[in-house]
Scaffold this motif. Sequence first.
Motif, PDB file in Angstrom:
ATOM      1  N   ALA A 280      -6.657  25.730  17.469  1.00  0.00           N
ATOM      2  CA  ALA A 280      -6.574  26.527  16.234  1.00  0.00           C
ATOM      3  C   ALA A 280      -7.599  27.661  16.247  1.00  0.00           C
ATOM      4  O   ALA A 280      -7.304  28.786  15.820  1.00  0.00           O
ATOM      5  N   VAL A 281      -8.799  27.369  16.747  1.00  0.00           N
ATOM      6  CA  VAL A 281      -9.852  28.389  16.844  1.00  0.00           C
ATOM      7  C   VAL A 281      -9.414  29.506  17.797  1.00  0.00           C
ATOM      8  O   VAL A 281      -9.561  30.696  17.496  1.00  0.00           O
ATOM      9  N   CYS A 282      -8.843  29.123  18.953  1.00  0.00           N
ATOM     10  CA  CYS A 282      -8.363  30.124  19.911  1.00  0.00           C
ATOM     11  C   CYS A 282      -7.217  30.921  19.321  1.00  0.00           C
ATOM     12  O   CYS A 282      -7.145  32.139  19.493  1.00  0.00           O
TER      13      CYS A 282
ATOM     14  N   GLU B  47      -9.294  29.160   7.710  1.00  0.00           N
ATOM     15  CA  GLU B  47      -8.568  27.901   7.883  1.00  0.00           C
ATOM     16  C   GLU B  47      -8.781  27.295   9.270  1.00  0.00           C
ATOM     17  O   GLU B  47      -8.699  26.077   9.437  1.00  0.00           O
ATOM     18  N   ALA B  48      -9.052  28.135  10.270  1.00  0.00           N
ATOM     19  CA  ALA B  48      -9.345  27.626  11.621  1.00  0.00           C
ATOM     20  C   ALA B  48     -10.778  27.092  11.696  1.00  0.00           C
ATOM     21  O   ALA B  48     -11.155  26.441  12.663  1.00  0.00           O
TER      22      ALA B  48
ATOM     23  N   ASN C 164      -5.606  34.088  22.870  1.00  0.00           N
ATOM     24  CA  ASN C 164      -4.207  34.094  22.440  1.00  0.00           C
ATOM     25  C   ASN C 164      -3.389  33.116  23.295  1.00  0.00           C
ATOM     26  O   ASN C 164      -2.568  32.357  22.774  1.00  0.00           O
ATOM     27  N   ALA C 165      -3.646  33.122  24.601  1.00  0.00           N
ATOM     28  CA  ALA C 165      -2.922  32.217  25.496  1.00  0.00           C
ATOM     29  C   ALA C 165      -3.276  30.756  25.209  1.00  0.00           C
ATOM     30  O   ALA C 165      -2.413  29.882  25.234  1.00  0.00           O
ATOM     31  N   LEU C 166      -4.537  30.502  24.896  1.00  0.00           N
ATOM     32  CA  LEU C 166      -4.987  29.121  24.660  1.00  0.00           C
ATOM     33  C   LEU C 166      -4.691  28.639  23.239  1.00  0.00           C
ATOM     34  O   LEU C 166      -4.865  27.451  22.939  1.00  0.00           O
ATOM     35  N   GLY C 167      -4.252  29.553  22.392  1.00  0.00           N
ATOM     36  CA  GLY C 167      -4.026  29.193  20.988  1.00  0.00           C
ATOM     37  C   GLY C 167      -2.687  28.533  20.724  1.00  0.00           C
ATOM     38  O   GLY C 167      -2.111  28.690  19.654  1.00  0.00           O
ATOM     39  N   ASP C 168      -2.218  27.804  21.695  1.00  0.00           N
ATOM     40  CA  ASP C 168      -0.956  27.073  21.576  1.00  0.00           C
ATOM     41  C   ASP C 168      -1.188  25.692  22.178  1.00  0.00           C
ATOM     42  O   ASP C 168      -1.766  25.589  23.268  1.00  0.00           O
ATOM     43  N   PRO C 169      -0.760  24.635  21.504  1.00  0.00           N
ATOM     44  CA  PRO C 169      -1.076  23.282  21.985  1.00  0.00           C
ATOM     45  C   PRO C 169      -0.567  22.983  23.392  1.00  0.00           C
ATOM     46  O   PRO C 169      -1.264  22.330  24.164  1.00  0.00           O
TER      47      PRO C 169
END
Lengths: 102, 102
Positions: A16-18, A63-64, B19-24
């Motif tokens: 979420a932070v990323c 929120e993050a 941005n790339a890491l902000g997805d589970p």
Amino acid sequence: MKTPTIPLVSALSLTAVCNALGDPVRMKIAHCLARSGEKNCSAFEVDHISKSTLSHHIKILREAGLIQPRIEGKQHFYSLRKDDLNQRFPGLVELILSASEE
Amino acid sequence: MKTPTIPLVSALSLTAVCNALGDPVRMKIAHCLARSGEKNCSAFEVDHISKSTLSHHIKILREAGLIQPRIEGKQHFYSLRKDDLNQRFPGLVELILSASEE
């Protein structure tokens, strides 16, 4: 006005932070707050964005778990949750500070 | 088959990496590679996603500069660009490794 809630340190998620930092405007806000401490949102050093767009970005950062608000009268101040971030994600604040040259 | 290009270390952007890491799913792939070294994409420990969705995630991770491919016959292997990431974003690989409990 009620101060918006922020997530507990234990609930912070790196994904979420990323996700919050994966946007140039939000990275710029986080970098600005990492460098300078608490700021009024009018002093975020982001140009050419509307008030509602800025509010949207602030909401995502809050929120993050990256930033915390403080409301004083009609003024909204924000700061990076440095201590909480250092506790949960050691090294992250330094990375945000290093993002200056982008 | 031609090996896809990856960005130079000097061209890596923290915003794009976040941005790339902000997805589970992508965080999971990056964490898996950070822990284990090179892997075939069939061994990424991500369940229930289609081959085309996985290819999409791999492309985003590669274009952000997080992973590098190696093609051997019909097999595609991927690894985290640890040395490059350590050089450009010190502490990031450790953060990705710490994301295990999410």
